[in-house]
Design a protein around this motif. Sequence first.
Motif, short mmCIF file in Angstrom:
data_model
loop_
_atom_site.label_atom_id
_atom_site.label_comp_id
_atom_site.label_asym_id
_atom_site.label_seq_id
_atom_site.Cartn_x
_atom_site.Cartn_y
_atom_site.Cartn_z
N VAL A 151 0.86 -1.18 0.00
CA VAL A 151 0.00 0.00 0.00
C VAL A 151 0.90 1.23 0.00
O VAL A 151 2.09 1.15 0.30
CB VAL A 151 -0.96 0.03 1.21
CG1 VAL A 151 -1.95 -1.11 1.14
CG2 VAL A 151 -0.19 -0.02 2.52
N ASP A 152 0.31 2.38 -0.31
CA ASP A 152 1.13 3.58 -0.50
C ASP A 152 1.32 4.41 0.77
O ASP A 152 2.35 5.08 0.90
CB ASP A 152 0.50 4.46 -1.59
CG ASP A 152 0.51 3.77 -2.94
OD1 ASP A 152 1.60 3.36 -3.37
OD2 ASP A 152 -0.56 3.63 -3.54
N GLY A 153 0.37 4.40 1.67
CA GLY A 153 0.56 5.22 2.85
C GLY A 153 -0.61 5.20 3.79
O GLY A 153 -1.62 4.51 3.58
N MET A 154 -0.45 5.98 4.88
CA MET A 154 -1.50 6.10 5.88
C MET A 154 -1.34 7.45 6.57
O MET A 154 -0.25 8.04 6.59
CB MET A 154 -1.39 4.98 6.91
CG MET A 154 -0.06 4.93 7.65
SD MET A 154 -0.08 3.71 8.96
CE MET A 154 1.69 3.54 9.31
N VAL A 155 -2.42 7.91 7.17
CA VAL A 155 -2.38 9.16 7.94
C VAL A 155 -2.84 8.85 9.36
O VAL A 155 -3.52 9.64 9.99
CB VAL A 155 -3.28 10.24 7.29
CG1 VAL A 155 -2.70 10.68 5.95
CG2 VAL A 155 -4.72 9.73 7.11
N ALA A 156 -2.45 7.66 9.87
CA ALA A 156 -3.04 7.14 11.09
C ALA A 156 -2.03 6.63 12.11
O ALA A 156 -2.37 5.80 12.95
CB ALA A 156 -4.01 6.01 10.74
N ALA A 157 -0.79 7.10 12.08
CA ALA A 157 0.22 6.60 13.01
C ALA A 157 0.31 7.50 14.23
O ALA A 157 0.73 8.66 14.13
CB ALA A 157 1.58 6.53 12.31
#
Length: 575
Positions: A523-529
């Motif tokens: 997957v390319d990314g997340m905004v949830a770390a």
Amino acid sequence: MNIPKIPLGDWVDALVSWVTVALSGFFSLVTTAIESLLDIIVNVLSAGPPIILIIVLTLLVIYTSRLPLGIFTLISLLLIDNLGYWDSSIQTIAIVLLSGLLTIIVGIPVGIWCAQRKTVLRIVTPILDFMQTMPAFVYLIPSILFFGIGVVPGIIAGFIFAIAPTIRMTNLGIKEVPNDLIEAADAFGSSNSQKLFKVQLPIATPTIMAGVNQSIMLALSMVVTASLVGAPGLGADVYRAVSQIDVGRGFEAGLSIVFIAVILDRISQNLRNPAYENLLKKKFAFSILAVLVIVTAIVTGVTKETAKNKDGNSIGAQTNYHIIGIEPGAGIMAQANKAIKEYQLDDWQLAEGSSAAMAAELKKAYDHKKPIIITGWAPHWMFSTYDLKFLKDPNKSFGEVEGIHTIVRKGLKQDAPGAYTILDQFTWKPADMEKVMVDIKDRMDPVEAADAWIKANGDKVAQWTKGATAGNGEKINLVYVAWDTEIASTNVIAKVLEQHGYDVKLSQVEVGPMFAGVANGSVDGMVAAWLPSTHNKYYKQYKKDLVDLGTNLHGTKNGLVVPKYMDIDSIEDLK
């Protein structure tokens, strides 16, 4: 079509809310009864060292299913004990036995009724079709509201999911009794009850037992699903392993479930015709087993050490010494366990489940002004909906104020520079996130809620897209964990990326797979770390394979949360 949407969901919500209030006494009675029965079964199964139950089960399997399977039972149970899953296995067996008992008590009479009354069969059949085709997860939603978080909603959901085969096979078995036998019974003047118990049930027993066997297997298949609402046992171990990407633990717990499934399947299949009935009559063998179980239940009930004397008015007594948690792999759960140790809260237990289950339990307690302690975090819509407060944390077990980071895979900057720029420049405030969360909580579709916020905050969105090259339909895969905060933020940034020319795909996963997916490039990314504390374990594990773009939101907070009507202010007050 321009036909207005039928508010079916609103009607169901209203019905469930009414039932929850109107039948609260009944649900409390059922909860108490099931918990008491489960405690009795667990106490019987766990009486004495594990080797005692291992020997008893091995002898039972040998008697019903011959020596080779008995040897398999002995080896598999010894392996379960060696791997450290014995207590979880006891919980799982108890849950399955109780679910199976409920299906027999309810399912066989209903099946008999269906066989005797065609009208009943016409009514029950579509209900059974509904029960068998409706996803099992759906049963958990009203179960949480009716029975609270824990093992009871799991057992009820398992019972609903598993009862259909018993009813269907009981109906089928009775209907397949030859007509000439029925006519002969009628000719000799048999009453309906005599005909049922002397003719129909004995002949239909093999078919009925096949249905019971299938119900037991279906109940066992629900143990992992039931762990989502806090049911203990091997299902919780599997769920924990999945959320933490612990392959070894997941294999061990899964293998233990397989062993138990084989053992229960063979015993239930061969109860009617034991393999060694010629050596020991089954009435005598099962009488011995029944006496052994009854005596053990009585002895454990009398001699079992009672809980420590506790003040009935204390917060612990009022909440049954339970802290309502969320998914076992969540960082806040590790923080909560750390707090329990650091504050020496030896009597307290952290209930695992899910964010949705926690929210449902909070609503139920808050509506009745009952005490409750949950693992909470801010921003979250529940602080806008309810009057809540964080308990003070003098030891800083839950860490300091955190930030939510945007993390992408290596190579994204070269493959999709515009998307990389937008993700890098994405930043907003807790109030922004809460607005989207509240809209979603109020039944607005997440995509619609995100679109509404974007339209109302064009100036902020312009800052995110400033200098970003437009996409040309490139696919961008984003992952998120099913927390309300991340559902809000991920849908907002996904909508912005789509408006800038990208084809965005969203995938909901657990925390461990979320980090692993970005690290391995799937997957390319997340905004949830949540860093530096909540997701620190996963961040440290995959750090070298990630690109950290920094915080997209600052000012998050974790801790134990209670309603403000509770007279408690600090975690230290729980001692």
